[in-house]
Design a protein around this motif. Sequence first.
Motif, PDB file in Angstrom:
ATOM      1  N   LYS A 258       0.878  -1.115   0.060  1.00  0.00           N
ATOM      2  CA  LYS A 258      -0.178   0.017   0.073  1.00  0.00           C
ATOM      3  C   LYS A 258       0.843   1.376   0.057  1.00  0.00           C
ATOM      4  N   PHE A 259       1.203   1.633  -1.123  1.00  0.00           N
ATOM      5  CA  PHE A 259       2.129   2.867  -1.092  1.00  0.00           C
ATOM      6  C   PHE A 259       1.538   4.195  -0.483  1.00  0.00           C
ATOM      7  N   GLU A 260       0.309   4.302  -0.698  1.00  0.00           N
ATOM      8  CA  GLU A 260      -0.236   5.597  -0.116  1.00  0.00           C
ATOM      9  C   GLU A 260       0.069   5.500   1.468  1.00  0.00           C
ATOM     10  N   TRP A 261       0.079   4.347   2.076  1.00  0.00           N
ATOM     11  CA  TRP A 261      -0.066   4.450   3.408  1.00  0.00           C
ATOM     12  C   TRP A 261       1.657   3.874   3.744  1.00  0.00           C
ATOM     13  N   ASP A 262       2.447   3.854   2.838  1.00  0.00           N
ATOM     14  CA  ASP A 262       3.846   3.515   3.162  1.00  0.00           C
ATOM     15  C   ASP A 262       3.932   2.145   3.956  1.00  0.00           C
ATOM     16  N   ALA A 263       3.345   1.221   3.553  1.00  0.00           N
ATOM     17  CA  ALA A 263       3.205  -0.024   4.297  1.00  0.00           C
ATOM     18  C   ALA A 263       3.113  -1.345   3.209  1.00  0.00           C
ATOM     19  N   ASN A 264       3.776  -2.415   3.854  1.00  0.00           N
ATOM     20  CA  ASN A 264       3.618  -3.647   3.056  1.00  0.00           C
ATOM     21  C   ASN A 264       3.854  -4.744   3.842  1.00  0.00           C
ATOM     22  N   ILE A 265       3.223  -5.934   3.614  1.00  0.00           N
ATOM     23  CA  ILE A 265       3.337  -7.120   4.148  1.00  0.00           C
ATOM     24  C   ILE A 265       3.724  -8.424   3.058  1.00  0.00           C
ATOM     25  N   GLN A 266       4.612  -9.240   3.587  1.00  0.00           N
ATOM     26  CA  GLN A 266       4.891 -10.389   2.722  1.00  0.00           C
ATOM     27  C   GLN A 266       4.940 -11.791   3.676  1.00  0.00           C
ATOM     28  N   VAL A 267       4.147 -12.759   2.909  1.00  0.00           N
ATOM     29  CA  VAL A 267       4.253 -13.834   3.716  1.00  0.00           C
ATOM     30  C   VAL A 267       4.648 -14.891   2.694  1.00  0.00           C
ATOM     31  N   SER A 268       5.462 -15.927   3.051  1.00  0.00           N
ATOM     32  CA  SER A 268       5.997 -16.802   2.025  1.00  0.00           C
ATOM     33  C   SER A 268       6.328 -18.230   2.616  1.00  0.00           C
ATOM     34  N   TYR A 269       6.110 -19.336   2.066  1.00  0.00           N
ATOM     35  CA  TYR A 269       6.266 -20.572   2.437  1.00  0.00           C
ATOM     36  C   TYR A 269       7.165 -21.498   1.457  1.00  0.00           C
ATOM     37  N   THR A 302       7.229 -10.853   6.947  1.00  0.00           N
ATOM     38  CA  THR A 302       7.795  -9.658   7.021  1.00  0.00           C
ATOM     39  C   THR A 302       6.712  -8.580   6.962  1.00  0.00           C
ATOM     40  N   GLY A 303       6.784  -7.577   7.530  1.00  0.00           N
ATOM     41  CA  GLY A 303       6.015  -6.083   7.216  1.00  0.00           C
ATOM     42  C   GLY A 303       6.812  -5.051   7.604  1.00  0.00           C
ATOM     43  N   TYR A 304       6.378  -3.950   6.940  1.00  0.00           N
ATOM     44  CA  TYR A 304       7.072  -2.500   7.134  1.00  0.00           C
ATOM     45  C   TYR A 304       6.095  -1.566   7.287  1.00  0.00           C
ATOM     46  N   GLY A 308       5.776   8.996   8.260  1.00  0.00           N
ATOM     47  CA  GLY A 308       6.530  10.358   8.004  1.00  0.00           C
ATOM     48  C   GLY A 308       7.852  10.015   7.340  1.00  0.00           C
ATOM     49  N   GLU A 309       8.443  11.077   7.380  1.00  0.00           N
ATOM     50  CA  GLU A 309       9.877  11.186   6.872  1.00  0.00           C
ATOM     51  C   GLU A 309      10.944  10.615   7.626  1.00  0.00           C
ATOM     52  N   LYS A 310      10.755  10.681   9.146  1.00  0.00           N
ATOM     53  CA  LYS A 310      11.743  10.342  10.017  1.00  0.00           C
ATOM     54  C   LYS A 310      11.865   8.821  10.566  1.00  0.00           C
ATOM     55  N   LEU A 311      10.582   8.102  10.569  1.00  0.00           N
ATOM     56  CA  LEU A 311      10.509   6.898  11.200  1.00  0.00           C
ATOM     57  C   LEU A 311      10.091   5.849  10.184  1.00  0.00           C
ATOM     58  N   GLY A 312      10.570   4.620  10.399  1.00  0.00           N
ATOM     59  CA  GLY A 312      10.191   3.240   9.653  1.00  0.00           C
ATOM     60  C   GLY A 312      10.409   2.399  10.469  1.00  0.00           C
ATOM     61  N   VAL A 313       9.234   1.351  10.552  1.00  0.00           N
ATOM     62  CA  VAL A 313       9.283   0.131  11.708  1.00  0.00           C
ATOM     63  C   VAL A 313       8.976  -1.089  10.758  1.00  0.00           C
ATOM     64  N   SER A 314       9.728  -1.964  11.152  1.00  0.00           N
ATOM     65  CA  SER A 314       9.579  -3.287  10.351  1.00  0.00           C
ATOM     66  C   SER A 314       9.652  -4.477  11.276  1.00  0.00           C
ATOM     67  N   SER A 315       9.114  -5.461  11.232  1.00  0.00           N
ATOM     68  CA  SER A 315       9.141  -6.858  11.924  1.00  0.00           C
ATOM     69  C   SER A 315       9.012  -7.983  11.204  1.00  0.00           C
ATOM     70  N   GLY A 316       9.012  -8.964  11.688  1.00  0.00           N
ATOM     71  CA  GLY A 316       8.797 -10.266  11.147  1.00  0.00           C
ATOM     72  C   GLY A 316       9.473 -11.486  11.774  1.00  0.00           C
ATOM     73  N   ARG A 337      13.214 -17.305  14.280  1.00  0.00           N
ATOM     74  CA  ARG A 337      13.663 -15.974  14.561  1.00  0.00           C
ATOM     75  C   ARG A 337      12.619 -15.121  14.226  1.00  0.00           C
ATOM     76  N   THR A 338      12.676 -14.100  15.344  1.00  0.00           N
ATOM     77  CA  THR A 338      11.627 -13.106  15.284  1.00  0.00           C
ATOM     78  C   THR A 338      12.323 -11.558  15.567  1.00  0.00           C
ATOM     79  N   PHE A 339      12.121 -10.552  14.512  1.00  0.00           N
ATOM     80  CA  PHE A 339      12.821  -9.509  14.557  1.00  0.00           C
ATOM     81  C   PHE A 339      11.967  -8.039  14.886  1.00  0.00           C
ATOM     82  N   LEU A 340      12.412  -7.093  15.378  1.00  0.00           N
ATOM     83  CA  LEU A 340      11.805  -5.868  15.466  1.00  0.00           C
ATOM     84  C   LEU A 340      12.808  -4.788  14.809  1.00  0.00           C
ATOM     85  N   SER A 341      12.411  -4.090  13.897  1.00  0.00           N
ATOM     86  CA  SER A 341      13.528  -3.134  13.659  1.00  0.00           C
ATOM     87  C   SER A 341      12.901  -1.496  13.366  1.00  0.00           C
TER      88      SER A 341
END
Length: 466
Positions: A258-269, A302-304, A308-316, A337-341
Amino acid sequence: MYLFLSIPKIVVIFILWNILFPVILLASVDNAADIVAGVSESGFTYKDFISGNFRVQYEGRWAEGNDEDHDTYDYLRFKTKPLFHNKVTISGSGRFSADLDGREPESGAFRDILDSYDHQYNGRIYYLYADIQNPVVGKSSLRLGRQYVYSLENILFDGAKYEQQIGPVESYVFGGLRVSQYSSTYFDTVTGSGVAFRPFVDTRTTLDYVRIIDNEFNDDEVGLNLWQKIYEDVNFYGRYTLLNTLPKDFMVKLSWDKFEWDANIQVSYYRFFHSLGEQSNNISPFFQLLGTLRPFELISMTGYKGFGEKLGVSSGFDYRSVIDIDDEDTFNHDYNRTFLSFNVNNLFFKESKAAFTVEYWNVKGIDHTVDIGVDYDKKIGRFDVGVGTSYSVYKYNFVGSNDLQAVLDSEYTGDVEQKINVRTYYLRLKYLVTTHSDITMRWTSELSDTDPGTFHQIFLSYSMNF
């Protein structure tokens, strides 16, 4: 400081010659920027004919027990502008290496493929080919020379590849003598073909075939790929391959962007079906080093989200499971493995970037591990400075990365050790000499539970785009 004083004089000479000499040469002339840009007083510019990159690099490595290694590398990559009535372009890439300190003993920590040659100097041609547009009919191309194909396997060969588009259908066929940078291929051959088409507007599918014939094995591999747009922001990808009529692997991936929301999610097997031992070298290039690859499955998500222009959060998370517990070995593990960035721009200073990562590992035999990684980058005039630390439960060899290319560069199975509980510290310095060239230094130190427990590495390089 002791590490730099221990470098042999011949190494220092090579560093000065390969890295500093081009910089001094450019700095000693008044029109250095014009030289890099390819401009002369006569009006001639080689950028009208060719473009590419040239890089010289020194690599030094040290470990406990007085083990050390010193090598230099020269890389060249180029591509010509269209020639012969805009029908032909020529591209090439190669490397020249020098093992400065002689052969490492077989028990040495840093023995690699450079220590297996008869001479301390070695050259490689990664690719060198000519592309001919519309050689016979329209919407076609012919590639002649040393080249890669990436349809099913990353295959390097000397030969030809022909591509043709007819309406919505794209097809190709290739063939030639197989090439390996690491072992003799004698007169091994490779052939293949494929077709891609769109049965519907939002659907694309490909069918690929590869046949490899070497001294001992004849391998046939077939792969089917499917891309499907489900909704405006949701896409599906699937792949299924057969090796010698048996299922090899299977993967499905679902992504939401979702480019307007600056967000994405990806799931794979991903599922690897059958044990893969010694086949043709290109299908199983790491068999002699890593042993037989056993069946396993891997689930990733994974998700992101940007704020705004200063902060981005990703996890997976990643969930890897060996299908048969008896198949678990040195290079085939169960783990979670789990991560938060957090990625922050202009933290403390302008023109800076910071990344903070928290990881949780759950690995049988190693127990639970929570670790933190930090990376901070700041631009100061012509300098770009970065510092950081990262963690990994597993790493291969002593190269400061998990790159399988490094594993392949090792000559013997005994040289490839899997390091455990690896904490890495690094410093990056980059200086922009001109708009087209730079000098880079990277220092890396690693601490692990595997002997030797301490490892240091330095890269010095000069790179120029032309």
